[in-house]
Scaffold this motif. Structure first.
Motif, mmCIF file in Angstrom:
data_model
loop_
_atom_site.group_PDB
_atom_site.id
_atom_site.type_symbol
_atom_site.label_atom_id
_atom_site.label_comp_id
_atom_site.label_asym_id
_atom_site.label_seq_id
_atom_site.Cartn_x
_atom_site.Cartn_y
_atom_site.Cartn_z
ATOM 1 N N ALA A 40 3.403 17.591 -11.378
ATOM 2 C CA ALA A 40 2.286 16.835 -10.818
ATOM 3 C C ALA A 40 1.511 16.116 -11.929
ATOM 4 N N ARG A 41 1.325 16.769 -13.076
ATOM 5 C CA ARG A 41 0.626 16.122 -14.184
ATOM 6 C C ARG A 41 1.407 14.919 -14.701
ATOM 7 N N ARG A 42 2.711 15.094 -14.845
ATOM 8 C CA ARG A 42 3.539 13.977 -15.317
ATOM 9 C C ARG A 42 3.492 12.805 -14.351
ATOM 10 N N SER A 43 3.555 13.119 -13.068
ATOM 11 C CA SER A 43 3.493 12.077 -12.042
ATOM 12 C C SER A 43 2.147 11.344 -12.078
ATOM 13 N N ALA A 44 1.071 12.101 -12.262
ATOM 14 C CA ALA A 44 -0.266 11.503 -12.279
ATOM 15 C C ALA A 44 -0.496 10.635 -13.506
ATOM 16 N N GLU A 45 0.117 11.023 -14.622
ATOM 17 C CA GLU A 45 -0.101 10.294 -15.872
ATOM 18 C C GLU A 45 0.853 9.115 -16.044
ATOM 19 N N ALA A 46 1.846 9.016 -15.164
ATOM 20 C CA ALA A 46 2.847 7.933 -15.287
ATOM 21 C C ALA A 46 2.232 6.567 -15.003
#
Length: 250
Positions: free
Chosen positions: A244-250
């Protein structure tokens, strides 16, 4: 059993008795009951307590006012203590998982004092929901935190492991459809507040309506936290949060 119920049960029906017991404590009341002789009438009990040197002896009105006076702001402090304890307990156990006696115990108070602060349980739940949301606003969504810092706090194993200290939306919003109108209204308010916080972190400015990007990000954050708490595998829970963090920061 509340004070008025005790007074009625033991034949102490006057307000003077109720106030006097409230001015001491319920434990003292029960202790004095235990000291009285057995097999005597309620009238004799009342007479005995009234004449001997007993902490529960009824007092004249002017003395009662002196005993019952609290420091200024005392009621507000107690009220806030109950709300904050309830906010923590409800997030930990769920809205339907804890009753008034347990909520008051969590605040270090007795059940009998509840209705001096709230007309009913829903009124406390509403205030607790708002209090919990305010904590998240001042924590993960504090104005001095960047989006990356907010994501790191919100989507962390620590947040997932301690719902009692975290976001009330992720902890309790799934129960909202089954609640009373006042409680549902409170949930609607805090969900909107969360969406606006996410929008502000994304865009750097407030708006009356959150953007579509903010809606997606908020759904990702809350959904990931709920999923992480739902599984009994810590490794999987952490993987969900990282994704979820990776998706949000993409």
């Amino acid at each position: 059993m509340c004070i008025s119920d005790m007074c009625s049960r033991f034949g102490f029906s006057s307000k003077n008795w109720e106030q006097r017991i409230a001015a001491t404590d319920v434990c003292t009341f029960l202790t004095e009951m235990a000291r009285l002789p057995r097999n005597v009438s309620k009238r004799s009990w009342r007479h005995d307590l009234s004449t001997r040197d007993c902490p529960l002896r009824p007092l004249p009105h002017h003395e009662m006012m002196t005993i019952m006076r609290y420091p200024e702001g005392h009621k507000e402090e107690v009220h806030e203590k109950i709300v904050r304890a309830a906010a923590k307990a409800l997030r930990a156990k769920g809205i339907s998982g804890i009753g008034i006696p347990a909520l008051m115990k969590a605040a270090g108070l007795t059940h009998g004092g509840f209705y001096a602060h709230f007309p009913n349980r829903d009124a406390l739940v509403v205030e607790a929901i708002r209090s919990a949301a305010a904590d998240t606003s001042k924590g993960a969504f504090a104005a001095n935190k960047s989006l990356a810092e907010t994501l790191a706090l919100y989507l962390s194993p620590g947040h997932a492991e301690h719902p009692e200290q975290g976001c009330v939306v992720a902890a309790l919003a799934a129960e909202s459809p089954r609640q009373s109108k006042p409680v549902r209204r409170a949930f609607s308010e805090v969900v909107r507040g969360l969406l606006h916080h996410v929008h502000t972190k994304l865009s750097g400015k407030a708006s009356r309506e959150p953007s579509e990007a903010a809606l997606r990000l908020a759904a990702t954050m809350v959904g990931a936290l709920v999923l992480a708490r739902a599984v009994d595998d810590p490794s999987l829970a952490e993987a969900i949060l990282k994704a979820a963090r990776r998706s949000a920061e993409a």
